[in-house]
Each structure stands twice: as structure tokens, then as C-alpha cells.
Write a protein that holds these residues in place. Structure first.
Motif, PDB file in Angstrom:
ATOM      1  N   TYR A  27      64.584 -12.894  19.680  1.00  0.00           N
ATOM      2  CA  TYR A  27      64.987 -11.190  19.158  1.00  0.00           C
ATOM      3  C   TYR A  27      65.766 -10.980  20.098  1.00  0.00           C
ATOM      4  O   TYR A  27      66.754  -9.968  19.990  1.00  0.00           O
ATOM      5  CB  TYR A  27      63.704 -11.041  18.855  1.00  0.00           C
TER       6      TYR A  27
ATOM      7  N   LEU B 181      63.971 -11.555  10.960  1.00  0.00           N
ATOM      8  CA  LEU B 181      62.893 -10.875  11.139  1.00  0.00           C
ATOM      9  C   LEU B 181      62.617 -10.335   9.416  1.00  0.00           C
ATOM     10  O   LEU B 181      61.787 -10.644   9.787  1.00  0.00           O
ATOM     11  CB  LEU B 181      63.223  -9.739  12.129  1.00  0.00           C
TER      12      LEU B 181
ATOM     13  N   PHE C 178      60.593 -14.898  15.179  1.00  0.00           N
ATOM     14  CA  PHE C 178      59.447 -13.851  16.502  1.00  0.00           C
ATOM     15  C   PHE C 178      58.160 -13.457  16.829  1.00  0.00           C
ATOM     16  O   PHE C 178      57.812 -12.501  17.341  1.00  0.00           O
ATOM     17  CB  PHE C 178      60.783 -12.476  16.548  1.00  0.00           C
TER      18      PHE C 178
ATOM     19  N   ALA D 217      69.835 -11.496  13.353  1.00  0.00           N
ATOM     20  CA  ALA D 217      68.595 -10.683  14.224  1.00  0.00           C
ATOM     21  C   ALA D 217      67.653  -9.945  13.114  1.00  0.00           C
ATOM     22  O   ALA D 217      66.513 -10.261  12.502  1.00  0.00           O
ATOM     23  CB  ALA D 217      68.727 -10.044  15.597  1.00  0.00           C
TER      24      ALA D 217
ATOM     25  N   TYR E 101      62.316  -4.110  18.011  1.00  0.00           N
ATOM     26  CA  TYR E 101      61.576  -5.544  18.433  1.00  0.00           C
ATOM     27  C   TYR E 101      60.039  -5.936  18.205  1.00  0.00           C
ATOM     28  O   TYR E 101      59.250  -5.395  18.211  1.00  0.00           O
ATOM     29  CB  TYR E 101      61.407  -5.074  20.643  1.00  0.00           C
TER      30      TYR E 101
END
Lengths: 209, 116, 702
Positions: free
Chosen positions: C295, C273, C284, C269, C193
Motif C-alpha cells: 500500500y 483497501l 494489505f 490503492a 495507511y
């Protein structure tokens, strides 16, 4: 093989190419599946773009950045390249003498249009930078730069593949692997039209409306 | 597979003559231009109010996608191998759930945070 | 260019600090020495393992065989076996990590011995490996091996692509392994995350290792899914309609469709990132108009279908195992197939339940909570179907059946806790506690790992021609089940007591008894893994006593048991014509099995290709270069991969023809051997008398 559905989707080579059909069936269907997976990628990038529309962080927005005219020309170029690609397939299918030249001529024209599209796109993106539209500027611009250049990258890859196929034609003639490769590239080429239409509608037309 | 006989294309009709197929491609090209030019014109010269314009853009885009599938990608509703149409429709369903869900959830979150 | 300038360009940001023992040498302290020793020990074991492998391959001159017979092979069976071998290696590492974490939490009252960073790396690599480099390769390997045999195909639709998929997955696994030696790995968990994994909070290489390892695996999985789906659609034997396929193939089909559509959000994703980390994009980030919640949404768009990618193949395995080892046809075949489809489609509608607490409105949560509970319905249908298959069957409690029995009971408990978590208001209470950890381990260990281990025991004879040893197999199965219960049921309690997940230390004495029991469970699980190793060693040593050349050791029902064991390269000498479900059982009952075909034809099989291994090396080089900012290496890798693919377009000689005479000789020889082999009843199937020629259940004396 299940006989009922023995025909692959998309372009067909038509009579006189039966040997190519069996192989083409799985290959072209597989490529369709790949395209659908890719379509999910583009769909999610579009959704990301939509959710990021307000994340300007004080930076420029669609109306400050986008211009309709170049996008219009690019659209025409891309749509026309789809037609010329179709012409290449038609001459592959129907040319009475099974000649290579008409196929190559149409493919060459398609390649020129594809590369022209990429060049114009690159120019646009460069202009965007000059207007303060770098991807680092805001979430909105990040989303834009992930979406639109990815499409251009796909067109570039398709053009590269086209060149590789032309090289194979030069080396092997119009043999079965070349034909099935042309069928798959056709799916990609037309599919990029569909994606581009979604992009112009949401990003450019929707943004400037 | 089988010998080159009277092949049928995916429409279930005999492969068109070269002229017919050429005409099909030209139709596709013509229709796609027809669906493109007015929309660009409408946006460039503000022919419609904003909301109506968005609807027009959306409708033209959907029609355009249908034209591309029909005339260039040769996906049709009847007569062809079913799995292709199923594949496209299933993808559309997944896209609607994923894309629609994403926009819904993020919009909802935005609203509850007092907007950006 | 100066030397240091050259080194900077060549090595990027790689320096001495990357070595696992550097910190304890540079800044010795009790903590740094303990953590340094553990990390160096792990790296040492890996390096030692690699050296021993290289030495053994050289000592016994096996490099050529490895290259010819395995790495460049496009045979779906060999590729499947390599996937599974990869899964076992990665399982060993991730289990070791789990044990260290359990030990830490058992002594973690007020401290423990691990630093938070070290603990963070452990749970991040453990999760990443278990999901992407243990579970995924295992199930992909089993599908690869079993599915084409079951549908009566000679290979998958795209053999080369299959090899490329394996290579990409292996490259990702190698990257995670490399992070043992050149540290650190991410401490951001298996889900990575942001904003924590953004450069602002994690400037080191950790998240980059995670990003590229997962991206490689994701690409490999997407390609594998496409390959399987097209294989099932286009390569079935004549007469093998969709509703005649063994249930495992239905689960394989649904899994492939999930892979095709659920992997793109993951690739996106991780790529976004990466754009944030490498090029300062703002997807993000907290600042600059980024949105970390995007995300979570994107990751779980992948993450939930992923859960069913993991679990459905095991459902398929259990269906085969329960039906075969009960000597009965599968109860409710159609409902099982439809339930599989339902689960697959519903799995795309529930992803929000992974982040109920993120702040969206209650009504939105309710929609996804209800959708989540709906999945319980088709899953319940399946459980009843399996039980009714067992009902009045002549059940043999072989190793696969022990796993299946353990699964049936434990999975229902895990499912019930899932229904608890599906309620958003209850989820608020248990979110991010060990209750959740207990829940998903309860789903994935019985619902995935046991299934894969059952598949391993069940189909091993088909792959290698001999059965696995039973006694060690039973010990392993029972220890896995008991170890799992001990290790994870306490975690439900800990979760309800409020212990957060991913905690290195705690200060609540009430937790201690639970963590101690969990440690004992982890010990038992380690023992179970040891039993699996012992089983393999014993089985290989005593393989002559367990050979099943006739190919049907368990009185199998589907096509894969109608061919020799090990299966020949071409699988089927003549493609079978299928007229029913359980075609082999029917053939045996009607005395049509093992008949000579009327005629043989030449068979074309794919030639070996080096493209797979080359793409794997290229992918690893590219990813490794990106992690350490060695731009030359990254570009080199990318160009190598691209070049290999372009060059492959110019290869025309891709098919090796096996003449009909050779096929005839092999097949007729085998048929003669089968006819000379005595048939054995079921109660002798675990004795040396079992040569793979079974008396069908219906003909056994009652």
C-alpha cells in the motif's frame, strides 16, 4: 488546429467520411489517453500480482488452480472478436451502398464473441471457487481476483457500450456520433486484447510453465 | 475540415483498397494466432525447460502486443501523427518505472524480511 | 418484513451514534462534552451554512439561475469558477481545523482538551481536504479558466466531461462534509495507511468515508487531466505552436500528464483497501498473505507525482505574474519549459523517499535519494529564471507580485529542507517528526496556495469584469506570508527536538514555546483568510469603481487579455492567429491590437447538459450508500450514473449556434468602447482610472 498532425490514431474511416474526421480527431485521441491511463491500472495490478505470487498463506497456487484449455479457448474467442470488429469497421468504411446491415452483422458477431468470452470467464471463476480459490483465501488470490475479473468487467462494459451503439444505429442510422463512437469502441476492444495477452502470459502461461 | 480528397491513412500511404485493408487485418489475425498457439502448446506439453519457456512466453507476448498495435490499433513507427506513438512510448516508460519499481522494492523488502 | 428489519436494510449501519453530540449525551464526562461541543459546533456551522444558502437561493429566486447559468453550464470559465468556489469553501473548513489543532498543541503539554480520536479526525480531514478538495479543485479551476483562453480556444476538448469531472470532485467534497454531521471520519491520516485502516483496527465508517471521497476525487481528476491534455494537443489556435504557449500552459500540460498517469495508482490503492474492508480480501492485511508495504508503495506512486501536480500550476502562475508585473518578457522561456518537463518526468522516479524507513536496503534508498536531489536542479533553474525576469524590470508590487516575492524566498528555504530530507540517513532522524510537516507545508503553502491566490487576484478581473480591492488584498497577502512563517518555522525546530507529527499531547516542556508561536501564526493565517473574505465583499460592493471592461487591466502579454472582461461565452469572436510568444504584447506594441476582424462566422458552443450534476448526485449517493452499508442507495446511485451516461449517447442536439451577426454586434460594440476608453500607464493600474486599456510598458514614458 495544428495541421501537421491532423490525423487521429487508430482506425480511420477513410474517404467519404471527412466530416467525421475533425470531430473524431480529438475524441479518438482523448480515448487513447484514457486507455493509456487504464493501461497503467492494469500494469500495476500485474505488478501487484507478481509481488503477491508467494503470498499463498498456505492456500492453493497457480498450478493447483489454473487450467490451460479454457484459457486457450477464451484467447481464441477474444482474438477472433478483434478480427470481426475490424470487419465491421471495414464494411462501415467501404460498403459500396453504405448499407447498415453488414456493419450490424459484424458487430453482432463481435458482441456474441465478447459475451461468450465473459460467460466462459465467469464459468472459470466459478470453478476456481470450487477449488478453494476464493479471493479471501490469500494475498495471492486477492491479487488474482482484482486482475482477471477486472479485465472481464472491461469486456462486459465494452459489450454494453456496443449494444448502446447498436441501439443508436437503429435510432439514428450511421451518423457521425455513431461512427466516432465505433472508432473509440474499436480502440477499447483491441486494447482489451493487449491486456489479455499480458494477463495470460504472466498469470496463466507463466504460472503453469 | 477539408473536403473528401485522396485521403491518406495514418501510414502516410493512400488508404488501401478494401482488399488491401482486409488483407492487413487477416495478416494481423494470422500473426497473432501464430504467436499464441505454439506458446500454449509449449506450456501444455512441456516442450522446453522452465526458464526457456518463460523467455519464450515473454518474447511471444511482446511480439503479440506489437502485432496488436500494428495491425489492429494502427499505431506505426513512421508517417503518422507523432503524438500517438509518443503517448504509447511514454506510457511504456511510466509502466516500466512504476511496475518495475514496485516489483524491485517489494522483492527487496521481502528478501530483508527473510521471505514470506 | 418487520419494521426493524426494514430499517436495517434502509439505513444500513447508520444509527444515533453517528450524530456528533450523541456520545456526550449518552456518556457525559468533561472530555466527551468538550469534544462533543466542538464537533457539534462544526456540524452546526455546516448545517447553518447550507440552510442559509438554501434560504437565500429561495428568497431571491435564484434556483433557476443557479441551474441554468452554473450547474448545467459546460462553459469552461464557469466550471473553473465553480471549482475555485468549492476550493474556497473547503479551505475555510480545513483552516478552521488547523487552528483547532494548533490550539490543542499549544495547550497540549500533558493533556489538552481534545480526545485522541477527535484530534485524529482533525488531522485526517485537514490533510484530505487540503490536498484533494482545496488544492486540487483550486488548481483545476485555474487551469480550466485560464488555459483555453491562453491557447486561443473556445472551450476545452470535452466540455461535458469537464462538467462531470467537477461533479465527481464536488461529490467527494460533499462526502467529507457529510462526515461532519454523520460521524466519524477516518483517523488514519490523509494517506490512510493500512493495516490501521483495515477493519481489524478501524471497524467504523471513518476509513470508508475517506476511501470513497478520495476515489471520487481521483476519478474526477483523471478525467480532468485527460481533458486538459487533449485540449492543449488539439485545440490550440492557428500558429500557437507548443513553444509559443504561455508558460502556464506548459505547466498545465505537464500537470495533466501527471494526472493521467499518477491517479490510477491512487484509485487502485483505495479500491484495493475497499476490497479488503468490504469483501475480506487480503491485499494489505497483516494476515492471510497481505502486505501493508504494498500500500505504501502504491499510495506514493501516486503521492509523489501528486506533489508536482500541486506545485507546477503555481510555477506557471508565477511565471505569468512575474513577467507581466515586471513589464518584461519571461527570461529563459525555453529553459523554464524544459525544466517543467524534467520535473514532471523525474517526479515518477522518487516515490520511495516517502518511506525511506520502511526497511528496504540502503542501496535502494540511495537510488531514490539521488533521484530526489536531482529534482532540485530543474527547480533551481526556474528560480534563477524568475529572478532574472525581475532583474531590471519595472516591478509593480501588486497583490500577485507580493505572493510571488514571498514564494521566491520561502520556497527556496523549503526546497533546501527538502534536500536535507532527500538524504536517507538524515531522513531516518527526521522521519515522522514535525520537521517533515514543516517541510511540506513550506513547499505547499508558498508553492501552491500563494500561487493560486496570486492567480485569483490576477485573473479575477477577466472572470468578473472588475478588479479586486487592493488594500485588503495586500493585508491578506502579507498576513498569509507572515502567518505562514510564524506557524511553520517553529515546526522545524520541534521536529529537530524530536516531536512526532500527529501527536495530540506531549510531555516535554521544551516544546511549549514553539507550539505557542505556531498558534500565533495560525491566528495570523486565520486573519489572512478573513482579509480575503473582506476583500471579496468590499470588491463586490464597490465593483462599479473597479470595472475593467476593455479587458486588459495589467498590461497583459498573452491572448486572454485581448478579449473583453468578463470574457464572452465564446472567448474569441474570431480565433486569433498567433505568430509569436507574448502575442498580445507584440500586437499592442505594433499597433495591431483591437482591430476589427475581416469577417465573422457562426460559432457553435456546447449546449447545457444535466449529465454532470446527475453524475455528481449519483456518485455521492453511491459513495454514501457504500459508507453506511445502504446497499439500495449504492446500487441506485450506480444505476443512475450509468443510465445518465448511456442516455447521453442518444442526445444529438448538443451544439448551440451563435449567429455571426450576434458575435459581430457584441464584438464591434466592445471594440468601439475600447477605442473610446482612455489608456492608462502602469502606476495608475490600481486606481478607478484603470478601465482595462493599458499603455504597453515599452511605450510608457521612462
Amino acid at each position: 488546429m495544428n495541421t501537421e498532425t491532423g490525423r487521429h490514431p487508430g482506425l480511420n474511416l477513410g474517404s467519404g467520411h471527412a466530416e467525421a474526421h475533425g470531430e473524431a480527431e480529438a475524441l479518438v485521441f482523448g480515448f487513447w489517453v484514457f486507455m493509456m491511463s487504464d493501461l497503467v491500472t492494469f500494469g500495476l495490478l500485474l505488478a501487484t500480482y507478481v509481488t503477491m505470487l508467494d503470498n499463498l498463506a498456505g492456500g492453493p497456487g497457480p498450478k493447483d488452480l489454473f487450467e490451460l484449455k479454457p484459457v486457450f479457448i477464451e484467447t481464441l474467442v477474444l482474438l477472433t472478436s478483434s478480427l470481426t470488429y475490424g470487419m465491421a469497421i471495414l464494411s462501415l468504411k467501404h460498403d459500396p451502398g453504405r448499407r447498415v446491415q453488414p456493419v450490424l452483422a459484424w458487430l453482432g458477431l463481435t458482441l456474441v464473441l465478447g459475451l461468450a468470452f465473459v460467460a466462459m470467464e465467469a464459468k472459470d471463476l466459478h470453478a476456481l471457487l470450487a477449488k478453494g480459490g476464493a479471493p479471501q483465501r490469500s494475498g495471492f488470490l486477492s491479487a488474482f481476483w482484482a486482475l482477471v475479473p477486472l479485465h472481464a468487467l472491461h469486456v462486459t462494459a465494452a459489450a454494453l457500450w456496443l449494444m448502446a451503439i447498436v441501439a443508436q444505429v437503429w435510432r439514428f442510422g450511421l451518423d457521425t456520433p455513431v461512427k466516432t463512437a465505433l472508432l473509440r469502441l474499436g480502440v477499447l476492444w483491441h486494447f482489451l486484447d493487449v491486456v489479455w495477452i499480458a494477463i495470460i502470459s504472466v498469470v496463466f502461461l507463466g504460472g503453469l510453465a | 475540415m477539408s473536403a473528401p480528397v485522396e485521403t491518406e491513412d495514418e501510414t502516410g500511404t493512400p488508404d488501401g483498397t478494401p482488399q488491401q485493408e482486409l488483407r492487413s487485418y487477416l495478416w494481423g489475425y494470422g500473426l497473432s494466432l501464430l504467436l499464441t498457439l505454439p506458446v500454449f502448446g509449449a506450456v501444455a506439453w512441456d516442450w522446453l525447460p522452465r526458464a526457456a519457456l518463460w523467455w519464450a512466453i515473454g518474447a511471444a507476448a511482446v511480439a503479440q502486443v506489437a502485432v496488436q498495435f500494428r495491425f489492429f490499433l494502427h499505431i506505426r513507427l513512421k508517417g503518422q501523427a507523432k503524438e500517438d506513438l509518443q503517448l504509447v512510448l511514454f506510457t511504456a516508460l511510466i509502466l516500466a518505472m512504476m511496475g518495475g519499481g514496485t516489483i524491485w522494492i517489494l522483492h527487496n523488502l521481502d528478501g530483508r524480511m527473510g521471505g514470506p | 418484513m418487520t419494521l426493524s428489519g426494514f430499517l436495517d436494510a434502509a439505513l444500513g449501519r447508520l444509527d444515533w451514534n453517528a450524530l456528533p453530540f450523541w456520545e456526550m449525551v449518552a456518556h457525559p464526562s468533561a472530555s466527551s462534552i468538550i469534544n462533543g461541543l466542538i464537533a457539534s459546533g462544526a456540524a452546526g456551522v455546516m448545517v447553518l451554512g447550507a440552510l442559509v444558502t438554501v434560504w437565500a437561493l429561495t428568497r431571491y429566486s435564484l434556483w433557476g439561475a443557479l441551474w441554468r447559468d452554473w450547474l448545467t453550464s459546460l462553459d469552461h470559465k464557469k466550471i473553473g469558477i465553480m471549482y475555485i468556489a468549492l476550493a474556497f469553501v473547503m479551505l475555510a473548513r480545513a483552516l478552521a481545523e488547523a487552528s483547532v489543532m494548533r490550539t490543542q498543541q499549544a495547550v497540549g503539554l500533558g493533556g489538552g482538551f481534545l480526545s485522541p480520536e477527535h484530534f485524529g479526525q482533525l488531522f485526517s480531514t485537514h490533510g484530505t481536504i487540503m490536498i484533494f478538495f482545496m488544492a486540487m479543485p483550486f488548481l483545476t479551476g485555474v487551469i480550466n479558466f485560464v488555459m483555453p483562453l491562453q491557447i486561443g480556444a473556445r472551450d476545452v476538448a470535452f466540455p461535458l466531461l469537464n462538467s462531470v469531472s467537477l461533479a465527481l470532485t464536488a461529490a467527494g467534497a460533499a462526502l467529507v462534509m457529510a462526515s461532519l454531521l454523520l460521524t466519524p471520519f477516518s483517523i488514519g491520516g490523509w494517506s490512510g495507511y493500512p493495516p490501521f485502516t483495515e477493519t481489524g483496527y478501524s471497524p467504523d465508517v471513518g476509513p470508508d468515508y475517506w476511501i470513497w471521497a478520495v476515489t471520487l476525487s481521483s476519478l474526477g481528476t483523471t478525467l480532468a487531466g485527460m481533458n486538459f491534455a487533449v485540449t492543449i494537443y488539439k485545440k490550440r489556435a492557428p500558429g500557437m505552436t507548443m513553444f509559443r504557449m504561455p508558460l502556464f500552459c506548459w505547466t498545465a500540460l505537464c500537470v495533466s500528464i501527471l494526472m493521467i498517469f499518477a491517479m490510477p495508482p491512487l484509485t487502485l490503492a483505495t479500491s484495493m483497501l475497499a476490497l479488503d474492508r468490504y469483501l475480506d480480501f487480503h491485499f494489505f492485511t497483516n494476515t492471510g498473505g497481505g502486505d501493508p508495504m504494498l500500500y505504501a508503495n502504491m499510495f506514493w506512486l501516486f503521492g509523489h507525482p501528486e506533489v508536482y501536480i500541486l506545485i507546477l500550476p503555481a510555477f506557471g502562475v508565477y511565471s505569468e505574474v512575474i513577467s507581466t508585473l515586471s513589464g518584461k518578457k519571461l527570461y529563459g522561456y525555453t529553459s523554464l519549459a524544459l525544466a517543467t518537463i524534467c520535473i514532471a518526468v523525474l517526479s515518477f522516479t522518487v516515490w520511495v523517499h516517502h518511506f525511506f524507513t520502511m526497511g528496504q536496503s540502503a542501496s535502494l534508498n540511495a537510488v531514490f535519494g539521488i533521484a530526489t536531489m536531482l529534482i532540485g536542479i530543474p527547480t533551481g533553474v526556474k528560480v534563477y529564471d524568475w529572478m532574472l525576469t525581475l532583474y531590471r524590470g519595472r516591478v509593480r508590487l501588486g497583490v500577485p507580485m507580493i505572493y510571488a516575492a514571498g514564494f521566491l524566498m520561502l520556497f527556496v528555504i523549503g526546497g533546501a529542507t527538502g534536500i536535507v530530507l532527500a538524504n536517507p540517513s538524515l531522513d531516518y532522524v527526521t522521519h515522522n517528526t514535525l520537521f517533515l510537516v514543516a517541510h511540506f507545508h513550506n513547499m505547499l503553502i508558498p508553492g501552491l496556495l500563494f500561487g493560486m491566490l496570486a492567480a485569483y487576484a490576477f485573473w479575477f478581473p477577466k472572470a468578473f469584469g472588475f478588479r479586486l480591492e487592493e488594500k485588503w488584498g495586500r493585508r491578506a497577502a502579507v498576513s498569509w506570508i507572515a502567518g505562514f512563517i510564524l506557524a511553520f518555522f517553529p515546526l522545524y525546530g520541534l521536529g529537530l527536538l524530536g516531536m512526532p507529527r500527529r501527536t495530540v499531547a506531549f510531555f516535554e516542556p521544551a516544546y511549549l514555546p514553539f507550539t505557542l508561536v505556531a498558534l500565533a501564526g495560525a491566528g495570523l493565517v486565520l486573519f489572512a483568510f478573513g482579509c480575503l473574505v473582506a476583500q471579496l465583499v468590499v470588491s463586490i460592493r464597490e465593483r462599479e469603481r473597479r470595472r475593467v471592461p476593455a479587458g486588459d487591466p495589467w498590461d497583459g502579454r498573452s491572448l486572454e487579455w485581448s478579449i473583453p472582461a468578463p470574457a464572452p461565452e465564446w472567448n474569441f469572436a474570431v480565433l486569433p492567429k498567433v505568430e509569436t510568444r507574448d502575442p498580445f504584447t507584440e500586437a499592442k506594441e505594433q499597433g495591431r491590437a483591437y482591430r476589427s476582424p475581416e469577417d465573422y462566422e457562426d460559432i457553435g458552443m456546447p449546449r447545457n447538459s444535466a449529465v454532470g450534476p446527475i453524475v455528481g448526485v449519483a456518485g455521492f449517493a453511491c459513495a454514501f450508500g457504500l459508507v453506511w452499508y445502504m446497499w439500495w442507495l449504492a446500487s441506485l446511485g450506480a444505476l443512475l450514473g450509468l443510465g445518465a451516461m448511456l442516455a447521453r449517447g442518444f442526445v444529438r442536439d448538443t451544439v448551440r449556434v451563435i449567429p455571426a451577426a450576434e458575435v459581430r454586434k457584441a464584438h464591434e460594440g466592445w471594440l468601439a468602447m475600447v477605442h473610446a476608453t482612455p489608456r492608462i500607464p502602469r502606476h495608475e493600474e490600481n486606481t478607478p482610472a484603470n478601465l482595462g486599456h493599458a499603455i504597453p510598458a515599452s511605450q510608457e514614458e521612462q
